[in-house]
Motif scaffolding. Structure first.
Motif, PDB file in Angstrom:
ATOM      1  N   GLY A   1       0.839  -1.267   0.060  1.00  0.00           N
ATOM      2  CA  GLY A   1      -0.035   0.261  -0.087  1.00  0.00           C
ATOM      3  C   GLY A   1       0.795   1.065   0.040  1.00  0.00           C
ATOM      4  N   SER A   2       2.292   1.196  -0.349  1.00  0.00           N
ATOM      5  CA  SER A   2       2.893   2.387  -0.318  1.00  0.00           C
ATOM      6  C   SER A   2       2.714   3.301  -1.654  1.00  0.00           C
ATOM      7  CB  SER A   2       4.407   2.018  -0.390  1.00  0.00           C
ATOM      8  OG  SER A   2       5.144   3.158  -0.402  1.00  0.00           O
ATOM      9  N   ASP A   3       2.542   4.509  -1.587  1.00  0.00           N
ATOM     10  CA  ASP A   3       2.419   5.387  -2.602  1.00  0.00           C
ATOM     11  C   ASP A   3       3.645   6.314  -2.691  1.00  0.00           C
ATOM     12  OD1 ASP A   3       1.939   7.049  -0.380  1.00  0.00           O
ATOM     13  OD2 ASP A   3       0.023   7.723  -1.089  1.00  0.00           O
ATOM     14  N   THR A   4       4.635   6.001  -1.887  1.00  0.00           N
ATOM     15  CA  THR A   4       5.921   6.836  -2.002  1.00  0.00           C
ATOM     16  C   THR A   4       7.384   6.089  -1.997  1.00  0.00           C
ATOM     17  OG1 THR A   4       5.960   6.566   0.409  1.00  0.00           O
ATOM     18  CG2 THR A   4       4.866   8.448  -0.409  1.00  0.00           C
ATOM     19  N   LEU A   5       7.077   4.799  -2.459  1.00  0.00           N
ATOM     20  CA  LEU A   5       8.336   3.930  -2.336  1.00  0.00           C
ATOM     21  C   LEU A   5       8.168   2.614  -3.142  1.00  0.00           C
ATOM     22  CD1 LEU A   5      11.233   3.690  -1.049  1.00  0.00           C
ATOM     23  CD2 LEU A   5      10.016   2.207   0.832  1.00  0.00           C
ATOM     24  N   LEU A   6       9.079   2.338  -4.061  1.00  0.00           N
ATOM     25  CA  LEU A   6       8.942   1.265  -4.537  1.00  0.00           C
ATOM     26  C   LEU A   6      10.276   0.218  -4.130  1.00  0.00           C
ATOM     27  CD1 LEU A   6       8.649  -1.030  -6.753  1.00  0.00           C
ATOM     28  CD2 LEU A   6       9.457   0.694  -8.394  1.00  0.00           C
ATOM     29  N   VAL A   7      10.215  -0.942  -3.668  1.00  0.00           N
ATOM     30  CA  VAL A   7      11.432  -1.755  -3.360  1.00  0.00           C
ATOM     31  C   VAL A   7      11.111  -3.348  -3.944  1.00  0.00           C
ATOM     32  CG1 VAL A   7      12.737  -2.799  -1.300  1.00  0.00           C
ATOM     33  CG2 VAL A   7      11.581  -0.606  -1.038  1.00  0.00           C
ATOM     34  N   GLY A   8      12.288  -3.748  -4.401  1.00  0.00           N
ATOM     35  CA  GLY A   8      12.278  -5.064  -4.998  1.00  0.00           C
ATOM     36  C   GLY A   8      13.406  -5.907  -4.826  1.00  0.00           C
ATOM     37  N   THR A   9      13.451  -7.041  -5.395  1.00  0.00           N
ATOM     38  CA  THR A   9      14.590  -7.875  -5.389  1.00  0.00           C
ATOM     39  C   THR A   9      14.841  -8.338  -6.663  1.00  0.00           C
ATOM     40  OG1 THR A   9      13.807  -9.891  -4.654  1.00  0.00           O
ATOM     41  CG2 THR A   9      14.740  -8.411  -3.076  1.00  0.00           C
ATOM     42  N   GLU A  10      16.129  -8.607  -7.339  1.00  0.00           N
ATOM     43  CA  GLU A  10      16.169  -9.170  -8.706  1.00  0.00           C
ATOM     44  C   GLU A  10      17.336 -10.064  -8.682  1.00  0.00           C
ATOM     45  OE1 GLU A  10      17.549  -8.164 -12.966  1.00  0.00           O
ATOM     46  OE2 GLU A  10      16.575  -6.406 -11.634  1.00  0.00           O
ATOM     47  N   GLU A  11      17.280 -11.415  -9.084  1.00  0.00           N
ATOM     48  CA  GLU A  11      18.551 -12.205  -9.235  1.00  0.00           C
ATOM     49  C   GLU A  11      18.967 -12.236 -10.550  1.00  0.00           C
ATOM     50  OE1 GLU A  11      20.005 -16.872  -8.451  1.00  0.00           O
ATOM     51  OE2 GLU A  11      18.436 -15.970  -7.057  1.00  0.00           O
ATOM     52  N   MET A  12      20.265 -11.941 -10.859  1.00  0.00           N
ATOM     53  CA  MET A  12      20.800 -11.807 -12.021  1.00  0.00           C
ATOM     54  C   MET A  12      21.870 -13.080 -12.372  1.00  0.00           C
ATOM     55  SD  MET A  12      21.824  -7.558 -11.947  1.00  0.00           S
ATOM     56  CE  MET A  12      22.439  -7.700 -13.857  1.00  0.00           C
ATOM     57  N   PRO A  13      21.626 -13.767 -13.328  1.00  0.00           N
ATOM     58  CA  PRO A  13      22.518 -15.045 -13.472  1.00  0.00           C
ATOM     59  C   PRO A  13      23.868 -14.399 -14.309  1.00  0.00           C
ATOM     60  CG  PRO A  13      20.357 -15.063 -14.826  1.00  0.00           C
ATOM     61  CD  PRO A  13      20.481 -13.743 -14.005  1.00  0.00           C
ATOM     62  N   PRO A  14      24.880 -15.231 -13.965  1.00  0.00           N
ATOM     63  CA  PRO A  14      26.066 -14.932 -14.653  1.00  0.00           C
ATOM     64  C   PRO A  14      25.971 -14.269 -16.239  1.00  0.00           C
ATOM     65  CG  PRO A  14      26.167 -17.058 -13.441  1.00  0.00           C
ATOM     66  CD  PRO A  14      24.870 -16.773 -13.544  1.00  0.00           C
ATOM     67  N   GLY A  15      26.578 -13.117 -16.362  1.00  0.00           N
ATOM     68  CA  GLY A  15      26.591 -12.464 -17.796  1.00  0.00           C
ATOM     69  C   GLY A  15      25.351 -11.645 -18.075  1.00  0.00           C
ATOM     70  N   ASN A  16      24.199 -11.748 -17.052  1.00  0.00           N
ATOM     71  CA  ASN A  16      23.200 -11.062 -17.176  1.00  0.00           C
ATOM     72  C   ASN A  16      23.189  -9.547 -17.167  1.00  0.00           C
ATOM     73  OD1 ASN A  16      20.385  -9.679 -15.835  1.00  0.00           O
ATOM     74  ND2 ASN A  16      20.102 -11.157 -17.525  1.00  0.00           N
ATOM     75  N   LYS A  17      22.661  -8.633 -18.024  1.00  0.00           N
ATOM     76  CA  LYS A  17      22.790  -7.326 -18.104  1.00  0.00           C
ATOM     77  C   LYS A  17      21.402  -6.573 -17.879  1.00  0.00           C
ATOM     78  CE  LYS A  17      26.669  -7.321 -21.448  1.00  0.00           C
ATOM     79  NZ  LYS A  17      27.168  -6.645 -22.716  1.00  0.00           N
ATOM     80  N   ILE A  18      21.579  -5.508 -17.174  1.00  0.00           N
ATOM     81  CA  ILE A  18      20.484  -4.259 -17.320  1.00  0.00           C
ATOM     82  C   ILE A  18      21.297  -3.327 -18.308  1.00  0.00           C
ATOM     83  CG2 ILE A  18      19.161  -2.749 -16.180  1.00  0.00           C
ATOM     84  CD1 ILE A  18      19.591  -4.584 -13.862  1.00  0.00           C
ATOM     85  N   PRO A  19      20.778  -3.200 -19.449  1.00  0.00           N
ATOM     86  CA  PRO A  19      21.422  -2.164 -20.083  1.00  0.00           C
ATOM     87  C   PRO A  19      21.317  -0.852 -19.636  1.00  0.00           C
ATOM     88  CG  PRO A  19      19.864  -3.587 -21.320  1.00  0.00           C
ATOM     89  CD  PRO A  19      19.571  -4.033 -19.975  1.00  0.00           C
ATOM     90  N   THR A  20      22.199   0.087 -20.192  1.00  0.00           N
ATOM     91  CA  THR A  20      22.408   1.282 -19.891  1.00  0.00           C
ATOM     92  C   THR A  20      21.100   2.345 -20.226  1.00  0.00           C
ATOM     93  OG1 THR A  20      24.672   1.220 -20.301  1.00  0.00           O
ATOM     94  CG2 THR A  20      23.690   3.566 -19.844  1.00  0.00           C
TER      95      THR A  20
END
Length: 196
Positions: free
Chosen positions: A78-97
Motif C-alpha cells: 500500500g505504499s504510494d511513496t516507495l518501490l522496493v524489490g529484489t532481482e537475481e541476475m544470472p552470470p553474464g546477465n545485463k541491465i542495459p544502460t
C-alpha cells in the motif's frame, strides 16, 4: 525510435521477471509479522507495516524469463511513496544502460559482484555495495562473475513497477508481449530512456 521500441529492447536485454507469492501468511504478532500474499488478499488501501521473508512478495517473470519480487509498492504494502524489490541476475546477465527521468534509485548488492556503469564511469560493486542513481543519470549493470548476483532496488516513488508488471508473466505461465494499445497506456509509467 519511440519509447515502446526502446522499452522492449531494454527489457528483452534485461529480462527482469516477477512472480506470484503463494506461501500462506501466518497471523501477525509483536514478534512475527509475515508478508501478505498478493494473490490471496486485496490490495492494501493504506500503507501496511509488513515483514517480507526472502522469498515473499509479489513475484513475476519479466518477459517470462527472469524473476523479480516486489516487496513494497502500492500493490504489496500500500505504499504510494516507495518501490522496493529484489532481482537475481544470472552470470553474464545485463541491465542495459538507461536512465529514469523522474525517480531516484538505490541499488544494494546483496550477493555477488556486478559491474556498474554510472554517469559515464565503471565500477565493480561487490556484496554490500550501495549504488545511488539520482534521476537523469545513465545507469547499467552486468553480472561479471560466474555466480548469480542478488540486488535490491529502491525507487523514491512507485510507477515503474507498473511497466515491469505489464511486460511480465506469473511463474509457470507463458509470456505474451502485450498489444500496442496496452503498452501505450503503460508507457507513461515507465519514466525511462534507453541509451542508444
Amino acid at each position: 525510435m519511440g519509447i515502446h521500441v526502446h522499452l522492449a529492447a531494454l527489457l528483452l536485454l534485461a529480462t527482469l521477471p516477477l512472480s506470484a507469492q503463494t506461501t500462506p501468511a501466518s497471523a501477525p504478532n509483536a514478534n512475527n509479522v509475515r508478508a501478505p500474499t498478493t494473490n490471496s488478499k486485496p490490495v492494501p488501501k493504506q500503507p501496511t507495516p509488513t515483514v517480507f521473508q526472502a522469498d515473499e512478495g509479489d513475484r513475476w517473470m519479466l518477459l517470462g524469463k527472469k524473476p523479480l519480487i516486489f516487496k513494497a509498492d502500492p500493490v504489496t504494502a500500500g505504499s504510494d511513496t516507495l518501490l522496493v524489490g529484489t532481482e537475481e541476475m544470472p552470470p553474464g546477465n545485463k541491465i542495459p544502460t538507461h536512465k529514469h527521468l523522474y525517480e531516484d534509485e538505490v541499488i544494494f548488492v546483496h550477493k555477488g559482484t556486478v559491474r556498474v556503469t554510472l554517469a559515464g564511469r565503471e565500477y565493480d560493486a561487490g556484496t554490500g555495495a550501495t549504488v545511488f542513481i539520482p534521476h537523469g543519470n545513465w545507469i547499467g549493470l552486468e553480472n561479471v562473475s560466474s555466480e548469480p548476483a542478488m540486488i535490491l532496488f529502491f525507487f523514491n516513488k512507485p510507477a515503474f513497477e507498473q511497466c515491469l508488471r505489464a511486460l511480465s508473466s506469473r511463474p509457470g505461465e507463458t509470456f505474451t508481449m502485450p498489444p500496442p494499445e496496452t503498452m501505450a497506456a503503460v508507457e507513461k509509467q515507465c519514466h525511462q530512456v534507453m541509451k542508444e
